[in-house]
Design an enzyme around this catalytic site. Structure first.
Site, PDB file in Angstrom:
ATOM      1  N   HIS A   6      -0.831   7.478   4.467  1.00  0.00           N
ATOM      2  CA  HIS A   6       0.153   6.403   4.345  1.00  0.00           C
ATOM      3  C   HIS A   6       1.493   6.842   3.757  1.00  0.00           C
ATOM      4  O   HIS A   6       2.275   6.010   3.298  1.00  0.00           O
ATOM      5  CB  HIS A   6      -0.437   5.285   3.471  1.00  0.00           C
ATOM      6  CG  HIS A   6      -0.354   3.937   4.118  1.00  0.00           C
ATOM      7  ND1 HIS A   6       0.564   3.625   5.095  1.00  0.00           N
ATOM      8  CD2 HIS A   6      -1.083   2.808   3.943  1.00  0.00           C
ATOM      9  CE1 HIS A   6       0.394   2.377   5.462  1.00  0.00           C
ATOM     10  NE2 HIS A   6      -0.600   1.862   4.808  1.00  0.00           N
TER      11      HIS A   6
ATOM     12  N   CYS B 257       0.785  -1.236   0.000  1.00  0.00           N
ATOM     13  CA  CYS B 257       0.000   0.000   0.000  1.00  0.00           C
ATOM     14  C   CYS B 257       0.822   1.293   0.000  1.00  0.00           C
ATOM     15  O   CYS B 257       0.713   2.106  -0.917  1.00  0.00           O
ATOM     16  CB  CYS B 257      -0.997  -0.016   1.144  1.00  0.00           C
ATOM     17  SG  CYS B 257      -0.335  -0.717   2.679  1.00  0.00           S
TER      18      CYS B 257
END
Lengths: 466, 466
Positions: free
Chosen positions: B109, B46
């Site tokens: 993220h 991710c």
């Protein structure tokens, strides 16, 4: 009434997720009709599945199985003695009573000896072969497979109807397409209802395509064959529309077994997310692409989770023709018209047989395996693999494993690939088996197996003379 | 400009062949827009994939990788020290120059320390979290993950934003949906162009769905989450249409990595016909569902075989906004607008990295593996499996296998599942490698790796105070 029946995998159509989406006509057929997502062959092999479609009965009832060994797959090669028993009532025999003219184009596969000829079992016309187009053979001990027009043998594959095994070129699908278009035109002109069983075989090894389609697919020769079939289906549907009879013609597209992964990737298709392929009772062996099309009757863009079987085409066709199924025998097919026309969901099980053995049962989203087997170690050691690249520990077993006391259970919604058996100790397992066990018990208790037709081979019965 | 970005597998959408077809809104988005069948994440994990999307650059360039071990996947947990370097130019920073207002909703993220805050890197608004919604943690040594509204931390998962791990209930997707609808309304009212990065996470373990969606899927909780996302995308597209700005808004739906098969079947999705899943450089780890939607510009019902990457969203977005990509650095993304708007096919390779290693390269339909690895025997013995039920001999290896001298070659058209390596001796192998080798050589010779950001963990950097 038009049934397109061939060997293809669930994952071979764009509408079912084939990664290169090369089937625009079939995808359009789905968009104009209904996708059936939970539709099954009656057997993971061709002959038995075809016999089941035409009789509405499981192969273990209509005789298309063998007792020569446990859970053994069998079909009708040239030297098989058996075929469809006279006692079986076939769909075209019944449709005849309602004035239908019936034609089969392509592979019959229900026996090649004179008594099994399709014109003795309800069909009025035939263009095609009794067996698979394997070959070329030596034409001494082993003749090439014949092609028939009606009663007459008009030639043989390889000799008279070319299949170039090097290039994969053959114009057979075009011949079958022309036959279909002409038959439809003729029936429309004479205003007679018809049943066309378009049982083509280009995606069955040895895979072939005609010149115009060779090299057109990302998927190699197999994909070329799929593209030609896709194109042909598009032309047939277009023809129905042009003749103005599309609203009077129920068309169904499906397959007799899952993609043959033993032939992949060059000669075999894809079963998408499912486990294993042809010859097995995992989902890849029997879950089939299925599209129902009937403009003005089946709502466009429909998607159904109705559990269906090729045997349902028997019962559904009779229902649409205003006929009753025979009352003197067990029919396994059900009438799907409430599912197709009104979007109803009918509760019914799916029985997965391999030869003489009930391997598994699906009820709702649960599938219980009573026996597991991919293929034998002996075959496996020779490189024959029904599950290439797949290996689910304790599931894709190379010995026949019995689980009748404690079936292996899968939830096909969460786990379509049959990779995660439910814990035997779980409440979910208990509850699901409480639903499934009585269904299996009742099926087994009431089953009257037919006389097995696929037990005896004898070279003397081969079609060796014209 | 609206990018929906989450973790989902290629096989999770009806339009891509998910067996239960439960995504009517995304399927409609595909029917109204274009399906991209050969679209890739920039990494099988991710954080790196997200950094690549926003910078248009491979993780090995923008720093989102680690050199701690060979071919090691890394992301940004709470205790990671690194994040997106100031030297990187992010898509929102560039769009700002053209007057765009930029919002990120969901998982950032790209680092959680103050210098990495999204509002320091081009975004004007933020509603979401810096890390994955793992937890609940003890809130002493390990605090729960915070959620931010813009600069302010407004609470934490589990404490203030409930996720019930037993039932899977959480209303977070509904919160993210409301944020999206309100932002779009506000931008439409003020007539300002906008970039909305809708980076939701309901399909990332621990998977969740809101009450109205729990139990609605055949696929269990994971499917419930997919259905809620599908419903939300439908509402967002409907909102754009209602406001009359759909023809001015380019919308793209895709995923940051393949389905996490380690979490399947309860918490992980499906990669359809592809091999393995998240964390691997087989197709299942990086081939993504992708839909481009822009009524009046992108032809409805289009299907493209253009090789694409999430990094292309960087270059394509700039192009659509009339901007040039920065000329002072290597950009890996390409402008896909010729493919999307005119159906052109642009020749470009796909590089498959795992951490610091170039594992594989795709050129056309050929994919060459220079290294193969699923996961270590050590992990495997503990039940961690990136390829459950799959085992391709010599391909899904549990040790890192080097093939740099003689790459393993697959034809992804005939063999999308990477099960049948081409024979090294074949002419096809020679010809394909003649095309691929120079591409790899040039890539390696000109590569200037960025300073690795994901090498150092330190508990002292965790966001432990409100």
């Amino acid at each position: 009434l038009l049934v397109c029946f061939l060997q293809m995998g669930w994952g071979d159509l764009g509408a079912f997720g084939e990664p290169s989406k090369e089937t625009p006509n079939l995808d359009r057929m789905a968009a104009e009709g209904m996708l059936l997502l939970d539709f099954y062959a009656a057997n993971p092999l061709c002959s038995p599945s075809r016999a089941a479609l035409l009789t509405g009965r499981l192969p273990v009832r209509n005789g298309f199985y063998t007792t020569n060994a446990h859970a053994r797959n069998a079909y009708t090669p040239q030297d098989i003695v058996g075929g469809i028993p006279d006692s079986e009532l076939l769909l075209p025999e019944l449709l005849k009573k309602a004035g239908y003219v019936n034609k089969i184009i392509g592979k019959w596969h229900l026996g090649h000896r004179p008594q099994f000829h399709p014109l003795k079992h309800g069909f009025d016309e035939w263009f095609g072969s009794p067996n698979c187009h394997f070959g070329p053979f030596d034409n001494r001990g082993l003749p090439n497979i014949p092609l028939y027009r009606d009663w007459e043998m008009i030639g043989r594959y390889y000799e008279d109807f070319q299949i170039d095994l090097k290039t994969g070129e053959a114009n057979l699908t075009q011949l079958y397409l022309q036959e279909a278009l002409e038959f439809i035109s003729k029936q429309q002109a004479s205003q007679q209802p018809f049943f066309l069983y378009w049982a083509i075989d280009a995606t069955h090894a040895p895979v072939y395509a005609s010149k115009a389609f060779l090299g057109t697919s990302q998927r190699g020769l197999y994909g070329d064959a799929v593209r030609e079939i896709d194109d042909s289906v598009g032309k047939i549907l277009g023809h129905l529309q042009k003749l103005g009879i599309s609203e009077n013609t129920f068309v169904f597209f499906t397959s007799d077994n899952g993609a043959a992964l033993i032939s992949a990737p060059k000669q075999g298709g894809s079963n998408g997310p499912f486990l294993c392929g042809k010859q097995t009772t995992f989902e890849g062996g029997v879950r089939e692409p299925a599209i129902a099309w009937w403009p003005g009757h089946i709502p466009a863009g429909g998607v159904s989770h109705q559990l269906g079987s090729v045997m349902d085409l028997f019962s559904t066709s009779l229902s649409l023709a205003g006929l009753q199924p025979p009352g003197d025998r067990q029919i396994d097919g059900i009438d799907l018209s409430p599912a197709l026309l009104q979007g109803q969901l009918l509760d019914r099980p799916i029985f997965y047989y391999r030869g003489n053995e009930l391997m598994a049962v699906r009820v709702g989203l649960y599938k219980a395996h009573y026996w597991t087997w991919s293929n034998s170690w002996e075959e496996h050691s020779k490189g024959i693999d029904f599950c290439p690249g797949q290996n689910v520990s304790g599931v894709t077993t190379h010995t026949q494993e019995e689980h009748t006391k404690l079936p292996l259970l899968f939830h096909l919604g969460r786990d379509p690939g049959e990779k995660y058996p439910l814990s035997f100790a779980s409440e979910e397992y208990q509850q699901a088996m409480e639903r499934i066990s009585p269904v299996v018990q009742q099926h087994k208790e009431t089953l009257v197996p037919g006389v097995p037709q696929l037990n005896v081979c004898d070279k003397a019965v081969m079609v060796s003379s014209p």
